[in-house]
Scaffold this active site. Structure first.
Site, PDB file in Angstrom:
ATOM      1  N   GLY A   1     -20.737  33.566 -14.990  1.00  0.00           N
ATOM      2  CA  GLY A   1     -21.624  32.856 -16.034  1.00  0.00           C
ATOM      3  C   GLY A   1     -22.985  33.219 -15.822  1.00  0.00           C
TER       4      GLY A   1
ATOM      5  CE1 TYR B   1       4.918  22.062 -18.239  1.00  0.00           C
ATOM      6  CE2 TYR B   1       3.033  20.304 -18.978  1.00  0.00           C
ATOM      7  CZ  TYR B   1       4.333  20.990 -19.271  1.00  0.00           C
ATOM      8  OH  TYR B   1       4.558  21.069 -20.322  1.00  0.00           O
TER       9      TYR B   1
END
Length: 302
Positions: free
Chosen positions: A18, A163
């Protein structure tokens, strides 16, 4: 495409790919907003970019993707400047963090990597469309291939036992691709080019989530593995290509999935599931309305 009047926002622009993306946009005369949660970390990045590029049009924009109210305020703060917006790079993200919920009660990886960016993009969309030709770049990851067979199981998103941390990350990265697909459909007939990408495996701070989840004993292993990772400068190349290359417009590249360095590939079946993309859009929109009120999108899609 780059010119003195170009305006860009890079989320997570204070570090990693970024930062490189923001720096190179500024170097090429764009007015760049670094959208970041931490002012203490972002302002030194702003000053460093100014120093390295000899350009002054670099600013900090407060944005905490873990808070929908913060996302709303960030969009409002930018819009109050009455500037165009030619490039939005949705770059910020977290990876494989321990299970946690955002301040809005959303599983954090899904909330930061998808929901926050979904809201930010839609609130800025009228300005992006008015500034066309313009670009929306959604930074995904090849990790999307690790999502469950159903892709995104919406009813299990907030289940801490459903998960692993990596599967939660994979679902959020699949969401980036599916969001791009549906948004691209809705941008039909405009000069807004929306694409997603895998930047490569890069030596950045994103591995801090893995360490937070599994322990500092991983640091030596990550250090060795990182010898084979891309540098942030190389890792930023694909999103810079999507954000700035004339080829995007010349070849009418829309709703595509890119890999290093600027190559279009076909996602696996989950990443092309238009029905799931529409379901994700509706789920995301309804979730945000539930948290912020039905009128949150009243000025969007214009």
């Amino acid at each position: 495409m780059l010119c003195i009047f170009l305006v860009a926002i890079v989320t997570g622009g204070n570090t990693g790919i970024g930062f490189v993306t923001a720096r190179e946009l500024a170097r090429n005369n764009a007015h760049v907003f670094i959208a970041s949660r931490s002012k203490d970390r972002a302002e030194p990045a702003v000053e460093l970019i100014k120093k390295e590029t000899k350009k002054d049009a670099v600013e900090f924009l407060q944005l905490d993707l873990k808070s929908l109210n913060s996302v709303k305020r960030a969009a409002e703060t930018f819009l109050a400047r009455n500037l165009p917006l030619h490039i939005l790079v949705n770059n910020a993200g977290i990876a494989a963090t321990p299970f946690e919920k955002t301040s809005d009660g959303i599983q954090d990886q899904f909330g930061v990597n998808h929901i926050g960016h979904f809201l930010f993009t839609l609130l800025l969309l009228p300005t992006i469309k008015a500034s066309a030709p313009s670009r929306i770049v959604n930074v995904s990851s090849m990790a999307y291939t690790g999502a469950p067979p159903a892709g995104i199981e919406f009813e299990k998103l907030n289940d801490p036992n459903a998960y692993t941390s990596f599967q939660r990350y994979s679902q959020s990265k699949l969401a980036n691709i599916l969001f791009t697909i549906e948004l691209n459909k809705r941008l039909s007939g405009t000069n807004v080019y929306c694409n997603s990408l895998h930047p490569g495996v890069i030596k950045t701070e994103i591995t801090r989530g893995v360490v937070a989840n599994w322990g500092t004993w991983l640091n030596p292993i990550i250090s060795i593995m990182s010898l084979f990772f891309l540098s942030p400068d190389d890792g930023a190349l694909t999103q810079l290509y999507c954000a700035t290359s004339p080829e995007i417009e010349e070849k009418n590249l829309r709703g595509k999935y890119f890999v290093p360095f600027g190559e279009v590939i076909e996602p696996i079946a989950q990443g092309k599931d238009e029905e799931l993309a529409k379901k994700l859009w509706d789920f995301s929109e309804n979730l945000i309305k539930e948290k912020l009120g039905d009128d949150i999108f009243s000025k969007s899609y214009a």
